[in-house]
Design a protein around this motif. Structure first.
Motif, short mmCIF file in Angstrom:
data_model
loop_
_atom_site.label_atom_id
_atom_site.label_comp_id
_atom_site.label_asym_id
_atom_site.label_seq_id
_atom_site.Cartn_x
_atom_site.Cartn_y
_atom_site.Cartn_z
N ASP A 89 -15.11 -1.73 7.37
CA ASP A 89 -14.77 -0.38 7.83
C ASP A 89 -13.76 -0.43 8.98
O ASP A 89 -12.81 0.34 9.01
CB ASP A 89 -16.03 0.38 8.26
N ARG A 90 -13.99 -1.36 9.90
CA ARG A 90 -13.05 -1.50 11.03
C ARG A 90 -11.70 -1.98 10.55
O ARG A 90 -10.66 -1.52 11.01
CB ARG A 90 -13.64 -2.45 12.08
N LEU A 91 -11.73 -2.94 9.63
CA LEU A 91 -10.49 -3.46 9.07
C LEU A 91 -9.75 -2.35 8.31
O LEU A 91 -8.54 -2.15 8.47
CB LEU A 91 -10.79 -4.64 8.15
N GLY A 92 -10.51 -1.61 7.51
CA GLY A 92 -9.92 -0.53 6.72
C GLY A 92 -9.31 0.54 7.61
O GLY A 92 -8.22 1.06 7.31
N GLU A 93 -9.98 0.84 8.70
CA GLU A 93 -9.48 1.84 9.61
C GLU A 93 -8.21 1.37 10.30
O GLU A 93 -7.23 2.11 10.43
CB GLU A 93 -10.56 2.16 10.66
N PHE A 94 -8.21 0.10 10.70
CA PHE A 94 -7.02 -0.48 11.33
C PHE A 94 -5.82 -0.38 10.38
O PHE A 94 -4.75 0.08 10.76
CB PHE A 94 -7.27 -1.95 11.71
N VAL A 95 -6.03 -0.81 9.14
CA VAL A 95 -4.93 -0.86 8.17
C VAL A 95 -4.39 0.55 7.89
O VAL A 95 -3.19 0.79 7.91
CB VAL A 95 -5.38 -1.55 6.86
N LEU A 96 -5.30 1.48 7.66
CA LEU A 96 -4.88 2.85 7.35
C LEU A 96 -4.10 3.47 8.51
O LEU A 96 -3.03 4.06 8.31
CB LEU A 96 -6.10 3.71 7.06
N THR A 97 -4.65 3.33 9.71
CA THR A 97 -4.02 3.95 10.86
C THR A 97 -2.66 3.31 11.16
O THR A 97 -1.66 4.01 11.34
CB THR A 97 -4.93 3.83 12.10
N LYS A 98 -2.64 1.99 11.15
CA LYS A 98 -1.39 1.29 11.46
C LYS A 98 -0.32 1.57 10.40
O LYS A 98 0.84 1.84 10.74
CB LYS A 98 -1.67 -0.22 11.57
N ALA A 99 -0.70 1.55 9.15
CA ALA A 99 0.27 1.78 8.07
C ALA A 99 0.83 3.21 8.16
O ALA A 99 2.03 3.42 8.00
CB ALA A 99 -0.38 1.54 6.71
N CYS A 100 -0.04 4.18 8.41
CA CYS A 100 0.43 5.56 8.51
C CYS A 100 1.34 5.73 9.73
O CYS A 100 2.38 6.40 9.65
CB CYS A 100 -0.76 6.53 8.60
N ALA A 135 -3.80 12.55 10.28
CA ALA A 135 -3.70 13.46 11.42
C ALA A 135 -3.11 12.74 12.63
O ALA A 135 -2.21 13.24 13.30
CB ALA A 135 -5.06 14.03 11.75
N ARG A 136 -3.61 11.54 12.87
CA ARG A 136 -3.19 10.80 14.04
C ARG A 136 -1.71 10.40 13.98
O ARG A 136 -1.01 10.42 14.98
CB ARG A 136 -4.06 9.56 14.17
N SER A 137 -1.26 10.05 12.78
CA SER A 137 0.11 9.58 12.63
C SER A 137 1.10 10.71 12.39
O SER A 137 2.29 10.55 12.61
CB SER A 137 0.18 8.61 11.45
N GLY A 138 0.58 11.82 11.91
CA GLY A 138 1.46 12.92 11.54
C GLY A 138 2.22 12.65 10.25
O GLY A 138 3.16 13.37 9.91
N LEU A 139 1.82 11.61 9.52
CA LEU A 139 2.49 11.29 8.26
C LEU A 139 2.23 12.38 7.23
O LEU A 139 1.10 12.84 7.09
CB LEU A 139 1.98 9.94 7.73
#
Ligand code: C2E
Ligand code: MG
Ligand code: MG
Ligand code: MG
Length: 289
Positions: A89-100, A135-139
């Motif tokens: 879950d932490r890895l998945g969150e990192f990847v999603l947030t960073k990629a976006c 939301a965080r990235s605004g993508l």
């Protein structure tokens, strides 16, 4: 004598298991602190090319982990470790947030594809994670694509499909990754919601030598066309493979032939300092936002 040998085999087997388990725990511990400190974990991006125009139509994010005392560790080695603990879950969150966040800064406005593991599906956590990263990235939502394997969906079919439908309701696309390698049945294509099929590189690489593999590539591309979804050939390493998959009807390609996975420029500098490689060797040339 057989009994003796049997005993010996047993002892060797359990010894190996002990080492494997120890190694696994070590890896898990190290991955946990790397994620916690946000250190030595990067995203590389590999271009996906439209065969008609020759242009990049998107990029797939691929996780990379560097251990200073051991070198690069392959995701095929550490993703399973993460999947067997709450680290996924932490890895998945990192990847999603960073990629976006990375993609939100790209000048060319291209979409980004993010891999999601079987262990993340069907637990009602993925949709909120995706929503938060957007939301965080605004993508813009239509610039995100989630890649799942057939096998991942099969693990928990109803739950996985519910997640994928929710994700698509957000306007995010879904790609079926490594298509053809899972123990799938075509029936599942009826119930799985997806927008793209990615043909596994193993078929692509076999196709030049083996007519059967070429036929499979052609059949999947035809199926994609009939279903109205894009078919991407993965793992295209040579010009011959490129020619073949285009002839067989694939709309897009991804592989070493048209571009290796590479980090964005700002990460390339960090990686160069860490590994001693030259930053010009490893960058995509994409600038940070
Ligand atoms: P995948 O999603 O099917 O990714 C494609 C893999 O093929 C990548 O390996 C990529 O580097 C490699 N590849 C690309 N072009 C070529 C080529 O021309 N020839 C060959 N032989 N290989 C090529 P990678 O980066 O080692 O990742 C392996 C797998 O690990 C991925 O397969 C994916 O299932 C998983 N993975 C990678 N990043 C993530 C992530 O952020 N999250 C999750 N959950 N899984 C990830
Ligand atoms: Mg993928
Ligand atoms: Mg794949
Ligand atoms: Mg794969």
């Amino acid at each position: 004598a057989a009994k003796k040998a049997g005993k010996r085999c047993y002892r060797m087997f359990s010894e190996k298991m002990r080492i494997d388990m120890y190694e696994r725990l070590r890896l898990q511990e190290r991955l946990s602190s790397a994620l916690r400190d946000n250190r030595n974990i990067f995203l590389y991006y590999q271009p996906i090319i439209d065969v008609k125009t020759g242009r990049t139509m998107g990029r797939e994010a691929l996780i990379r982990w560097y251990q200073p005392d051991r070198g690069w560790v392959s995701p095929t080695d550490f993703i399973p470790v993460a999947e067997n603990s709450d680290l996924i879950d932490r890895l998945g969150e990192f990847v999603l947030t960073k990629a976006c966040c990375d993609a939100a800064g790209w000048d060319d406005g291209l979409p980004v594809a993010v891999n999601v593991s079987a262990a993340q599906l069907g637990r009602d956590t993925l949709t909120s994670m995706v929503r938060a990263a957007l939301a965080r990235s605004g993508l813009s939502h239509d610039r995100l694509e989630i890649e799942v394997t057939e096998t991942a969906v099969l693990n928990n079919e109803a739950g996985a499909i519910r997640d994928l439908l929710q994700i698509r309701d957000l306007g995010v696309r879904v790609a079926l990754d490594d298509f053809g390698t899972g123990s799938s049945s075509l029936t599942h294509l009826l119930s799985f919601p997806f927008d793209k099929i990615k043909i596994d590189g193993s078929f692509v690489q076999d196709a030049v030598q083996r007519k059967k593999a070429a036929a499979i590539v052609g059949a999947i591309a035809g199926l994609g066309a009939r279903l109205g979804v894009t078919t991407v050939a993965e793992g295209v390493e040579t010009r011959d493979q490129l020619r073949l998959v285009v002839r067989e009807g694939c709309r897009a390609i991804q592989g070493f032939h048209t571009g290796r996975p590479a980090p964005m420029e700002n990460d390339a500098h960090v990686i160069a300092a860490l590994t001693g490689e030259s930053p010009s060797w490893i960058t995509t040339g994409i600038k940070a936002p």
